[in-house]
Structures are given as C-alpha cells and as structure tokens.
Design a protein around this motif. Structure first.
Motif, PDB file in Angstrom:
ATOM      1  N   CYS A  23      -8.977  36.731  72.139  1.00 43.91           N
ATOM      2  CA  CYS A  23      -8.124  35.673  71.598  1.00 43.91           C
ATOM      3  C   CYS A  23      -8.943  34.602  70.883  1.00 43.91           C
ATOM      4  CB  CYS A  23      -7.291  35.055  72.711  1.00 43.91           C
ATOM      5  SG  CYS A  23      -6.132  36.193  73.499  1.00 43.91           S
ATOM      6  N   ALA A  24     -10.106  34.282  71.435  1.00 39.25           N
ATOM      7  CA  ALA A  24     -10.949  33.260  70.810  1.00 39.25           C
ATOM      8  C   ALA A  24     -11.426  33.702  69.428  1.00 39.25           C
ATOM      9  CB  ALA A  24     -12.144  32.952  71.712  1.00 39.25           C
ATOM     10  N   MET A  25     -11.787  34.972  69.287  1.00 41.88           N
ATOM     11  CA  MET A  25     -12.258  35.458  67.992  1.00 41.88           C
ATOM     12  C   MET A  25     -11.134  35.483  66.973  1.00 41.88           C
ATOM     13  SD  MET A  25     -14.751  36.286  66.201  1.00 41.88           S
ATOM     14  CE  MET A  25     -15.935  36.257  67.558  1.00 41.88           C
ATOM     15  N   VAL A  26      -9.934  35.871  67.395  1.00 42.88           N
ATOM     16  CA  VAL A  26      -8.782  35.856  66.486  1.00 42.88           C
ATOM     17  C   VAL A  26      -8.500  34.435  66.016  1.00 42.88           C
ATOM     18  CG1 VAL A  26      -6.307  36.266  66.317  1.00 42.88           C
ATOM     19  CG2 VAL A  26      -7.766  37.956  67.440  1.00 42.88           C
ATOM     20  N   ALA A  27      -8.503  33.480  66.938  1.00 44.46           N
ATOM     21  CA  ALA A  27      -8.259  32.085  66.570  1.00 44.46           C
ATOM     22  C   ALA A  27      -9.358  31.550  65.658  1.00 44.46           C
ATOM     23  CB  ALA A  27      -8.165  31.226  67.840  1.00 44.46           C
ATOM     24  N   LEU A  28     -10.602  31.941  65.921  1.00 52.40           N
ATOM     25  CA  LEU A  28     -11.723  31.464  65.114  1.00 52.40           C
ATOM     26  C   LEU A  28     -11.645  31.999  63.690  1.00 52.40           C
ATOM     27  CD1 LEU A  28     -14.213  29.681  65.609  1.00 52.40           C
ATOM     28  CD2 LEU A  28     -15.515  31.763  66.044  1.00 52.40           C
ATOM     29  N   LEU A  29     -11.350  33.283  63.557  1.00 54.26           N
ATOM     30  CA  LEU A  29     -11.243  33.871  62.219  1.00 54.26           C
ATOM     31  C   LEU A  29     -10.051  33.281  61.457  1.00 54.26           C
ATOM     32  CD1 LEU A  29     -12.030  37.615  63.010  1.00 54.26           C
ATOM     33  CD2 LEU A  29     -13.432  36.054  61.656  1.00 54.26           C
ATOM     34  N   GLY A  30      -8.921  33.094  62.140  1.00 59.09           N
ATOM     35  CA  GLY A  30      -7.760  32.506  61.479  1.00 59.09           C
ATOM     36  C   GLY A  30      -8.007  31.078  61.035  1.00 59.09           C
ATOM     37  N   ALA A  31      -8.626  30.280  61.916  1.00 60.66           N
ATOM     38  CA  ALA A  31      -8.910  28.885  61.567  1.00 60.66           C
ATOM     39  C   ALA A  31      -9.911  28.804  60.426  1.00 60.66           C
ATOM     40  CB  ALA A  31      -9.438  28.145  62.798  1.00 60.66           C
ATOM     41  N   ALA A  32     -10.919  29.662  60.435  1.00 60.73           N
ATOM     42  CA  ALA A  32     -11.918  29.658  59.366  1.00 60.73           C
ATOM     43  C   ALA A  32     -11.293  30.044  58.032  1.00 60.73           C
ATOM     44  CB  ALA A  32     -13.060  30.611  59.714  1.00 60.73           C
ATOM     45  N   LEU A  33     -10.399  31.029  58.045  1.00 61.85           N
ATOM     46  CA  LEU A  33      -9.750  31.451  56.801  1.00 61.85           C
ATOM     47  C   LEU A  33      -8.899  30.332  56.213  1.00 61.85           C
ATOM     48  CD1 LEU A  33      -9.334  33.811  54.860  1.00 61.85           C
ATOM     49  CD2 LEU A  33      -7.440  34.574  56.296  1.00 61.85           C
ATOM     50  N   VAL A  34      -8.148  29.630  57.073  1.00 61.45           N
ATOM     51  CA  VAL A  34      -7.317  28.521  56.600  1.00 61.45           C
ATOM     52  C   VAL A  34      -8.192  27.368  56.109  1.00 61.45           C
ATOM     53  CG1 VAL A  34      -5.650  26.767  57.313  1.00 61.45           C
ATOM     54  CG2 VAL A  34      -5.375  29.138  58.067  1.00 61.45           C
ATOM     55  N   LEU A  35      -9.230  27.032  56.861  1.00 59.98           N
ATOM     56  CA  LEU A  35     -10.095  25.906  56.504  1.00 59.98           C
ATOM     57  C   LEU A  35     -10.843  26.164  55.203  1.00 59.98           C
ATOM     58  CD1 LEU A  35     -11.383  23.181  57.238  1.00 59.98           C
ATOM     59  CD2 LEU A  35     -13.077  24.434  58.590  1.00 59.98           C
ATOM     60  N   ILE A  36     -11.371  27.373  55.044  1.00 55.63           N
ATOM     61  CA  ILE A  36     -12.128  27.686  53.830  1.00 55.63           C
ATOM     62  C   ILE A  36     -11.203  27.733  52.619  1.00 55.63           C
ATOM     63  CG2 ILE A  36     -13.440  29.523  52.701  1.00 55.63           C
ATOM     64  CD1 ILE A  36     -14.751  30.049  55.410  1.00 55.63           C
ATOM     65  N   SER A  37     -10.007  28.280  52.775  1.00 57.13           N
ATOM     66  CA  SER A  37      -9.048  28.283  51.666  1.00 57.13           C
ATOM     67  C   SER A  37      -8.696  26.855  51.260  1.00 57.13           C
ATOM     68  CB  SER A  37      -7.784  29.042  52.065  1.00 57.13           C
ATOM     69  OG  SER A  37      -8.085  30.387  52.383  1.00 57.13           O
ATOM     70  N   ALA A  38      -8.459  25.987  52.246  1.00 56.61           N
ATOM     71  CA  ALA A  38      -8.150  24.590  51.938  1.00 56.61           C
ATOM     72  C   ALA A  38      -9.344  23.889  51.295  1.00 56.61           C
ATOM     73  CB  ALA A  38      -7.730  23.858  53.211  1.00 56.61           C
ATOM     74  N   GLY A  39     -10.542  24.156  51.800  1.00 53.61           N
ATOM     75  CA  GLY A  39     -11.726  23.520  51.234  1.00 53.61           C
ATOM     76  C   GLY A  39     -12.020  23.956  49.814  1.00 53.61           C
ATOM     77  N   ILE A  40     -11.638  25.184  49.463  1.00 53.88           N
ATOM     78  CA  ILE A  40     -11.885  25.678  48.105  1.00 53.88           C
ATOM     79  C   ILE A  40     -10.893  25.088  47.105  1.00 53.88           C
ATOM     80  CG2 ILE A  40     -11.736  27.758  46.666  1.00 53.88           C
ATOM     81  CD1 ILE A  40     -13.010  29.304  48.959  1.00 53.88           C
ATOM     82  N   PHE A  41      -9.631  24.981  47.490  1.00 51.63           N
ATOM     83  CA  PHE A  41      -8.589  24.580  46.543  1.00 51.63           C
ATOM     84  C   PHE A  41      -8.256  23.090  46.605  1.00 51.63           C
ATOM     85  CE2 PHE A  41      -7.920  29.118  47.177  1.00 51.63           C
ATOM     86  CZ  PHE A  41      -7.811  29.558  45.869  1.00 51.63           C
ATOM     87  N   ALA A  42      -8.745  22.361  47.600  1.00 48.92           N
ATOM     88  CA  ALA A  42      -8.435  20.931  47.703  1.00 48.92           C
ATOM     89  C   ALA A  42      -9.266  20.132  46.699  1.00 48.92           C
ATOM     90  CB  ALA A  42      -8.716  20.431  49.124  1.00 48.92           C
ATOM     91  N   THR A  43      -8.636  19.132  46.085  1.00 50.51           N
ATOM     92  CA  THR A  43      -9.349  18.234  45.160  1.00 50.51           C
ATOM     93  C   THR A  43     -10.236  17.318  45.989  1.00 50.51           C
ATOM     94  OG1 THR A  43      -7.501  18.302  43.610  1.00 50.51           O
ATOM     95  CG2 THR A  43      -9.081  16.507  43.364  1.00 50.51           C
ATOM     96  N   SER A  44     -11.539  17.574  45.930  1.00 49.76           N
ATOM     97  CA  SER A  44     -12.434  16.947  46.893  1.00 49.76           C
ATOM     98  C   SER A  44     -13.393  15.917  46.303  1.00 49.76           C
ATOM     99  CB  SER A  44     -13.262  18.029  47.608  1.00 49.76           C
ATOM    100  OG  SER A  44     -13.929  18.853  46.676  1.00 49.76           O
ATOM    101  N   PHE A  45     -13.564  15.879  44.988  1.00 57.41           N
ATOM    102  CA  PHE A  45     -14.502  14.888  44.444  1.00 57.41           C
ATOM    103  C   PHE A  45     -14.091  14.519  43.021  1.00 57.41           C
ATOM    104  CE2 PHE A  45     -16.125  19.057  43.476  1.00 57.41           C
ATOM    105  CZ  PHE A  45     -16.559  18.979  42.157  1.00 57.41           C
TER     106      PHE A  45
END
Length: 276
Positions: A65-87
C-alpha cells in the motif's frame, strides 16, 4: 515343490516397459525422490505466485500500500510541478525601451518554457531539436518512468516480462532529467541578478551603462527570474523524481528475486511430480 506359474507371452515385455523409464530416471540422476502431497500443494502455490504482481509477491501489505501511495503521489506532484506556472522572467531598464519597446514580463511553467524556445525565436532546426530533447528528457521520460513503475508493481505478468520491464525502468531512470532542470531553475533564480550586475558594471556594457545611469538616474538593464508559489511544487517534483523511482526499483527488484526463487522451487516440485 510347486511348479512356477507359466508366464504368458508379452507379459515380460510389458514389465520391462514399465520399469525402464524409472530406471532411466534414476540413472540420469533426475528427481530420484517422489513429491509428497504437501510438496504438490506447494508446487501449485508456486505456479500461482509466478503470475502474481510484484506488489502481491512482496509479501507485506503495508509495503504494498505504501508503494502504491508513493507512486500515485509522485505522479500527481510531478505532473503539477511540470504544468504549474512557477516562475516569472523579467527584463527592465533603459535598454529594454529600445530593444523590446518596454519592459518584458513573462510567466512560465516547465512545459511553456519548452514550447517558447521556437515560438519566440522563430523556427530553426537547431532550436527545434533542442525543444524536442527538453520535452523528451524533462517531461516525457519522467512521466513514462512513473507509469511503467506503476504497471510493473501492480500488473500481474510472467516473470520474464517483469524482468524486461524492470530493465527498461532502469534505463528511463538514468535518462530522466527533470531534477536537472529544476536545479538549473533554482540556481538561475538566485544568480540572474548577480549575472546582470556583472554584465552592467564590469562587462562590455559597463561604460555606456554608467553614462546612462548618470544622465537618467535609471539602470540600463535589469534581469530577474522570480519564483511564484507553485515553484514549491516544481522543487518537490524534482526531489520526488530522484527518490521515488529509486525506492520503487529497489522494491521491484527484491520482489522479482523472490519470484525467481519460487520459480526454481516450482521446477524442482514439477520434476518430483514426474517421478511420481
């Protein structure tokens, strides 16, 4: 004394046919022992485990369960970090009035930064190749890596396919460059001002810029890269793409090793079943 019972013709040949395969097995040194009912049950269980997903083969529900949650959270976070207007990139000063007809302020995400390479400078073969490489290594490869790791961890498949997919994930992890892009942006945020001051005060623009400043009381050029609040997600995305794939690859490799051991036991049990 009693006379021996006469043996029908062909009966001796049948006995020989029944005993020869067993003798051949013993002479070859293969499976001399017979499988017990418990061993047969273990062999059936091993056959079932051989097609299990790596998450089930890991043997720990918490780790699964921890690995599933980690992979899901990383996928959401990286997608947001790539497409978010950050600078925000800003160019000001007297020179910008002549070069760009006013101050230049533009906001970027990692995705829009890649697209702006050819949009603002016009089409060029070299810039087009640079944009494709940036999109591939910074955006496509990291997202593909996380998707493949999720499939490898969750999807049931034969062991040989899991081993191939694991090697592909190792290659993708080596070529993923999102962390490098994030590090460059962090450094640029703190160093763009220093670079501009060096260019204005000590470079080739030093003499005209001093004259312009004495006359107009304004700076001739100012360049700044200012982070916005979503830049925090971009930084954490760079950290996640370093940590999460390493943990997932380690867990997948350990589960594959367990399944390989089970496969070897399965072959031994199957051999004993043939001897039986």
């Amino acid at each position: 004394s009693e006379n021996p019972q006469p043996q029908l013709e062909g009966e001796e040949d049948r006995d020989a046919d029944c005993t020869e395969p067993q003798a051949a097995v013993v002479e070859a040194g293969e499976c001399p022992s017979k499988a017990s009912p418990a061993e047969a049950a273990n062999a059936s269980h091993a056959s079932h485990v051989a097609l299990m997903s790596l998450s089930l083969a890991s043997g720990s529900r918490k780790a699964r369960c921890a690995m599933v949650a980690l992979l899901g959270a990383a996928l959401v976070l990286i997608s947001a970090g790539i497409f978010a207007t950050s600078f925000e990139f800003e160019i000001g000063g007297i020179f910008t009035e002549f070069l760009f007809e006013g101050e230049v302020r533009k906001q970027y995400s990692l995705m829009s930064l890649a697209q702006s390479v050819t949009e603002e400078a016009g089409f060029s073969a070299g810039l087009f190749v640079l944009e494709i490489i940036f999109l591939l290594l910074v955006i496509i490869v990291p997202l593909t890596l996380l998707v493949f790791l999720s499939v490898l961890w969750l999807a049931p498949m034969p062991l040989r396919y899991q081993e191939v997919l694991l090697r592909i994930c190792y290659v993708l992890d080596n070529w993923s460059s999102l962390d490098v892009a994030v590090l460059v942006l962090v450094i640029a945020t703190f160093q763009f001002g220093t670079m501009t001051n060096h260019l204005v005060e000590r470079g080739h623009f030093a003499a005209p810029c001093r004259m312009i400043k004495d006359v107009t009381q304004s700076e001739c050029m100012q360049i700044a890269l200012t982070p916005h609040a979503p830049a925090v997600m971009t930084v954490f995305a760079g950290v996640a793409i370093i940590v999460v794939p390493k943990l997932a690859l380690s867990s997948c490799a350990a589960s594959i090793f367990k399944k390989a051991q089970v496969a070897r036991h399965q072959e031994a049990f199957a051999c004993k079943g043939q001897a039986d």
